[in-house]
Motif scaffolding. Structure first.
Motif, PDB file in Angstrom:
ATOM      1  N   ALA A 125      98.164 -19.010 -31.128  1.00  0.00           N
ATOM      2  CA  ALA A 125      96.778 -18.617 -30.808  1.00  0.00           C
ATOM      3  C   ALA A 125      95.862 -19.563 -31.568  1.00  0.00           C
ATOM      4  O   ALA A 125      96.322 -20.444 -32.304  1.00  0.00           O
ATOM      5  CB  ALA A 125      96.510 -17.172 -31.243  1.00  0.00           C
ATOM      6  N   ARG A 165      91.499 -13.903 -34.569  1.00  0.00           N
ATOM      7  CA  ARG A 165      92.473 -14.550 -33.699  1.00  0.00           C
ATOM      8  C   ARG A 165      91.923 -14.559 -32.276  1.00  0.00           C
ATOM      9  O   ARG A 165      91.313 -13.576 -31.829  1.00  0.00           O
ATOM     10  CB  ARG A 165      93.798 -13.776 -33.738  1.00  0.00           C
ATOM     11  CG  ARG A 165      94.781 -14.207 -32.661  1.00  0.00           C
ATOM     12  CD  ARG A 165      96.047 -13.406 -32.694  1.00  0.00           C
ATOM     13  NE  ARG A 165      96.854 -13.721 -31.505  1.00  0.00           N
ATOM     14  CZ  ARG A 165      98.189 -13.736 -31.491  1.00  0.00           C
ATOM     15  NH1 ARG A 165      98.871 -13.452 -32.583  1.00  0.00           N
ATOM     16  NH2 ARG A 165      98.831 -14.031 -30.387  1.00  0.00           N
ATOM     17  N   GLN A 166      92.164 -15.678 -31.566  1.00  0.00           N
ATOM     18  CA  GLN A 166      91.759 -15.746 -30.164  1.00  0.00           C
ATOM     19  C   GLN A 166      92.903 -16.318 -29.340  1.00  0.00           C
ATOM     20  O   GLN A 166      93.361 -17.433 -29.583  1.00  0.00           O
ATOM     21  CB  GLN A 166      90.503 -16.602 -29.989  1.00  0.00           C
ATOM     22  CG  GLN A 166      89.951 -16.577 -28.570  1.00  0.00           C
ATOM     23  CD  GLN A 166      88.641 -17.327 -28.431  1.00  0.00           C
ATOM     24  OE1 GLN A 166      88.440 -18.357 -29.054  1.00  0.00           O
ATOM     25  NE2 GLN A 166      87.743 -16.806 -27.613  1.00  0.00           N
ATOM     26  N   ASP A 167      93.352 -15.554 -28.348  1.00  0.00           N
ATOM     27  CA  ASP A 167      94.332 -16.036 -27.392  1.00  0.00           C
ATOM     28  C   ASP A 167      93.604 -16.766 -26.274  1.00  0.00           C
ATOM     29  O   ASP A 167      92.424 -16.479 -26.004  1.00  0.00           O
ATOM     30  CB  ASP A 167      95.160 -14.876 -26.849  1.00  0.00           C
ATOM     31  CG  ASP A 167      96.067 -14.298 -27.930  1.00  0.00           C
ATOM     32  OD1 ASP A 167      95.897 -13.112 -28.279  1.00  0.00           O
ATOM     33  OD2 ASP A 167      96.920 -15.042 -28.418  1.00  0.00           O
TER      34      ASP A 167
END
Lengths: 113, 113
Positions: free
Chosen positions: B85, B36-38
């Motif tokens: 995200a 996951r990448q915000d």
């Protein structure tokens, strides 16, 4: 506690002016990776170290170099940054066992003026 | 050419709804990772899937792997805003202990009230 640390978090350089990005880890992992991630794109592997063994991806430009003086530290040198090198640079580490994932640092955002 | 394809690339969901993100890959690999990448942040490891039929769940997210079909899914149950995200899948096509990853392009998820 931070496990993979990158410095600086933001770096501004001028076109053609060499720049060095730093990564350190407290995990004692034997594999360290450098990725380049441009806006809205997937991370792209530049190279990695397995202990002291350096492995360059075939399409990594010669402009990019790396050093790993010891287990804890790894550096990314960009010898003559161009405008196209502006990106987020991510360092990751991994313990070289089958079950492990890569642990990413917070990244360094590079701006080239 | 090695390919990791995610779909959809963009997903807008309402809170409370269910949806699935798909990750197809073109090479033999028995290891698949979800991250996951915000926005503006680094990558956070969500799941490591290590064998055919592997299923892992964490909160509202469940990931599965079918190595014969070269397909992994990330299922979202009763989405909440905090899940907004970009989600990346990645495969390790070389096996071994070095753990090089090839990433998909990512699925940008937006969960709206």
């Amino acid at each position: 506690d931070a496990m993979v640390i990158q410095n600086p978090r933001y770096q501004v350089t001028q076109f053609g002016k060499p720049v060095t990005l730093s990564c350190s880890q407290t995990l004692n992992h034997n594999v360290m990776y450098w990725y380049q991630q441009k806006s809205s794109q997937a991370p792209k592997l530049l190279f990695h170290y397995y202990d002291k063994d350096f492995n360059n991806e075939a399409d990594t430009p010669d402009n990019f170099q790396s050093r790993r003086p010891n287990t804890s530290f790894c550096f990314l040198d960009i010898r003559s940054p161009g405008l196209g090198d502006a990106a987020m640079y991510l360092c990751a580490t991994r313990l070289a066992v089958r079950t492990d994932t890569q642990y990413f640092g917070p990244g360094t955002r590079l701006t080239v003026l | 050419e090695l390919k990791v394809e995610q779909n959809p690339l963009f997903l807008s969901m309402q809170e409370g709804k269910n949806y699935t993100i798909y990750c197809n890959y073109s090479t033999t690999s028995d290891r698949l990772y979800w991250y996951r990448q915000d926005p503006g942040k680094s990558l956070e490891s969500l799941f490591v899937l290590l064998s055919n039929g592997a299923v892992k769940q964490e909160g509202r997210l469940m990931a599965s792997l079918d190595t014969k079909a070269r397909l992994s899914t990330l299922h979202i149950t009763a989405a909440v805003h905090d899940l907004s995200a970009t989600y990346f899948c990645a495969v390790d096509p070389y096996g071994g202990s070095q753990g090089n990853l090839i990433f998909g392009k990512g699925t940008k998820l937006s969960v709206k009230p």
